[in-house]
Design an enzyme around this catalytic site. Structure first.
Site, PDB file in Angstrom:
ATOM      1  N   LYS A 175       0.849  -1.190   0.000  1.00 28.32           N
ATOM      2  CA  LYS A 175       0.000   0.000   0.000  1.00 28.32           C
ATOM      3  C   LYS A 175       0.888   1.244   0.000  1.00 28.32           C
ATOM      4  CE  LYS A 175      -3.696  -2.630   0.714  1.00 28.32           C
ATOM      5  NZ  LYS A 175      -4.818  -2.774  -0.217  1.00 28.32           N
ATOM      6  N   HIS A 294      -6.461 -13.312  -7.776  1.00 30.13           N
ATOM      7  CA  HIS A 294      -7.304 -12.339  -7.083  1.00 30.13           C
ATOM      8  C   HIS A 294      -8.705 -12.394  -7.677  1.00 30.13           C
ATOM      9  CE1 HIS A 294      -8.867  -8.614  -5.388  1.00 30.13           C
ATOM     10  NE2 HIS A 294      -7.870  -8.666  -4.529  1.00 30.13           N
TER      11      HIS A 294
END
Length: 486
Positions: A175, A294
Site C-alpha cells: 500500500k 485475485h
C-alpha cells in the site's frame, strides 16, 4: 441410427408456444454420474408456478428457446436437454425455491470453464419470467473434471518449492495500492520480506500505469526478493500481477517473470476472464511458476442472496481453470463472509473429496479425483489480534495476508512484518501444545508481546479496531424434510 442423427420427422412439426414444464420438468429423472448438476435459487414472477420457472431455467440454459422450432426434429432432444428434476421451497423466504437441474455432459466443451458458464449462467439470468435467479452450487462430475489441468502446482508442490511446512504462509499487499514509483515499491517489498513475511503482493489494480510500468516493477521487486532471501535464508516471493489488456501481453509479462527467476505471478481471474486465466495456468505449470489469483469483481456477482452466483461456484470454476492461491474472505475482517459458508468453499478449494453439507452451503458431494488443491487467502482488514482466529479457522494450508496490518505499523514495514510473524508463530506453537485458540487467543497474543516489542506496538495500535456489520449472504435455515436430493 446414432442418437445424434436420429430424427423425429415422422412425429410431425406443430408450430406454437408450449409450457416449458411439459418438456423440461422431469421429477422422475434419475441423475447420472456424468451429469453436471446445478442448484438454482429461483424467484418466479407473480403467477409463474415454480415448476414452470425451474423448467424455464433448464430449457434456456440448455437446448430450449421461447417457441417450438422445426429443427428440434433433427436431433435427439432427450439426449441433450437440461432437466429440472427437483424443486424445494427455501425456508423462511417467500416465493423462493431451489430448482435442481441436470445437464448432459455432451453439452459442454472439454476443458473450458468459459463454455460451461456461457450455458449455465448465460442469457437465462435475464429471463423475464424470473424476478431473480442465483446459482448456488454446481456438481462437476469426474468425467468433466478430468478434462482440466487445474491448478498449476497445488498445495504440496508449493510447500516443497518454498520449503515451508506446518504453518500458514504470511503475505502482505503493498500500500498505497496506486501511486508509488517502482523503486519505492520495491523498497516496501524488501522491508516486508526481510521482516519475516513469505510473500508480498501487487494489488489487483496494479498493472502497468504511467506512475509505474510493469517491467520496472518486476525488476525492483525481483531485486527485493533476492536481497531478502540472502539476508533471511528463507525463500521469498512477490505476486507479480501479469494481468493485462490482451492475453498476449499477459503471457509476455509472465515470461519476463520466469526469466527473472521469481517463484510466483498473479492474475485477476474474473476481470481477466477464464480463457485468459486457463492459458496463464497452463504456462505456469509448464514453466514452474506458482499462480496467485485475485477475485476482483466477485462481489458484483455473488454479494446478493437472491441473484447472481455464489462464490463457491466461482471457487470451483477457479480450481478447474487453474490457480494455486485464491482470495477467500476472512470471516473476521472488513469483507463479507459468513463463517460456515466460507469454510464450506475453503474445503471445496483444498480437499479431494467433499461430502454434501447443506449447513455449510454445499448442495452436492464433490469428487475432485486428485485435481490439485488451492490455498485459500485470507485478506482484507485483518491485523495481529485476528491471528488466533485466522489460524483456527483456516488451518495450516492457507495464506494470511495483512496489508494495512503490516504497513500500518507505527515503526514501519519491517517491524510490521515482524509483529505478524511473531504472532503467527506464537499461535501455531500454542495450538501445537493443545491450547484452544478460540478461547485463549487474546491471552496468547499478550504473552507473545512480552518478548516482542514490535508485536506489542501493533497490538496497541489496533486494539480497538472492529468490523461488526451483519453478513448479507447467510446460509438458509434448512428444513430437513425438504432436503431430499443427494
Amino acid at each position: 441410427m446414432s442418437p445424434q442423427t436420429e430424427t423425429k420427422a415422422s412425429v410431425g412439426f406443430k408450430a406454437g408456444v408450449k409450457e416449458y414444464k411439459l418438456t423440461y420438468y422431469t421429477p422422475e429423472y434419475e441423475t447420472k454420474d456424468t451429469d453436471i448438476l446445478a442448484a438454482f435459487r429461483v424467484t418466479p414472477q407473480p403467477g409463474v408456478p415454480p415448476e414452470e420457472a425451474g423448467a424455464a431455467v433448464a430449457a434456456e440454459s440448455s437446448t430450449g428457446t421461447w417457441t417450438t422450432v422445426w429443427t428440434d426434429g433433427l436431433t435427439s432432444l432427450d439426449r441433450y436437454k437440461g432437466r429440472c428434476y427437483h424443486i424445494e421451497p427455501v425456508p423462511g423466504e417467500e416465493s423462493q425455491f431451489i430448482a435442481y437441474v441436470a445437464y448432459p455432459l455432451d453439452l459442454f466443451e472439454e476443458g473450458s470453464v468459459t463454455n460451461m458458464f456461457t450455458s449455465i449462467v448465460g442469457n437465462v439470468f435475464g429471463f423475464k419470467a424470473l424476478a431473480a435467479l442465483r446459482l448456488e452450487d454446481l456438481r462437476i462430475p469426474p468425467a468433466y473434471t478430468k478434462t482440466f489441468q487445474g491448478p498449476p502446482h497445488g498445495i504440496q508442490v508449493e510447500r516443497d518449492k518454498l520449503n515451508k511446512y506446518g504453518r500458514p504462509l504470511l503475505g502482505c499487499t503493498i500500500k498505497p495500492k496506486l501511486g508509488l514509483s517502482a523503486k519505492n515499491y520495491g523498497r516496501a517489498v524488501y522491508e516486508c520480506l526481510r521482516g519475516g513475511l513469505d510473500f508480498t503482493k501487487d494489488d489487483e489494480n496494479v498493472n502497468s500505469q504511467p506512475f509505474m510500468r510493469w517491467r520496472d516493477r518486476f525488476l525492483f521487486c525481483a531485486e527485493a526478493i533476492y536481497k531478502s532471501q540472502a539476508e533471511t535464508g528463507e525463500i521469498k516471493g512477490h505476486y507479480l500481477n501479469a494481468t493485462a489488456g490482451t492475453c498476449e501481453e499477459m503471457i509476455k509479462r509472465a515470461v519476463f517473470a520466469r526469466e527473472l527467476g521469481v517463484p510466483i505471478v498473479m492474475h485477476d481471474y474474473l476481470t481477466g476472464g477464464f480463457t485468459a486465466n486457463t492459458s496463464l495456468a497452463h504456462y505456469c505449470r509448464d514453466n514452474g511458476l506458482l499462480l496467485h489469483i485475485h477475485r476482483a469483481m466477485h462481489a458484483v456477482i455473488d454479494r446478493q442472496k437472491n441473484h447472481g452466483m455464489h462464490f463457491r461456484v466461482l471457487a470451483k470454476a477457479l480450481r478447474l481453470s487453474g490457480g494455486d492461491h485464491i482470495h477467500a474472505g476472512t470471516v473476521v475482517g472488513k469483507l463479507e463472509g459468513d463463517r460456515e459458508s466460507t469454510l464450506g468453499f475453503v474445503d471445496l478449494l483444498r480437499d479431494d473429496y467433499v461430502e454434501k453439507d447443506r449447513s455449510r452451503g454445499i448442495f452436492f458431494t464433490q469428487d475432485w479425483v486428485s485435481l490439485p488443491g488451492v490455498l485459500p487467502v485470507a485478506s482484507g482488514g485483518i491485523h495481529v489480534w485476528h491471528m488466533p482466529a485466522l489460524t483456527e479457522i483456516f488451518g495450516d494450508d492457507s495464506v494470511l495476508q495483512f496489508g494495512g496490518g503490516t504497513l500500518g505499523h507505527p515503526w514501519g514495514n519491517a517491524p510490521g512484518a515482524v509483529a505478524n510473524r511473531v504472532a503467527l508463530e506464537a499461535c501455531v506453537q500454542a495450538r501445537n501444545e493443545g491450547r484452544d485458540l478460540a478461547v485463549e487467543g487474546n491471552e496468547i497474543i499478550r504473552e507473545a508481546c512480552k518478548w516482542s516489542p514490535e508485536l506489542a506496538a501493533a497490538c496497541e495500535v489496533w486494539k480497538e479496531i472492529r468490523f461488526n456489520f451483519p453478513t448479507i449472504d447467510t446460509i438458509d435455515k434448512l428444513d430437513p424434510s425438504v432436503d431430499k436430493v443427494a
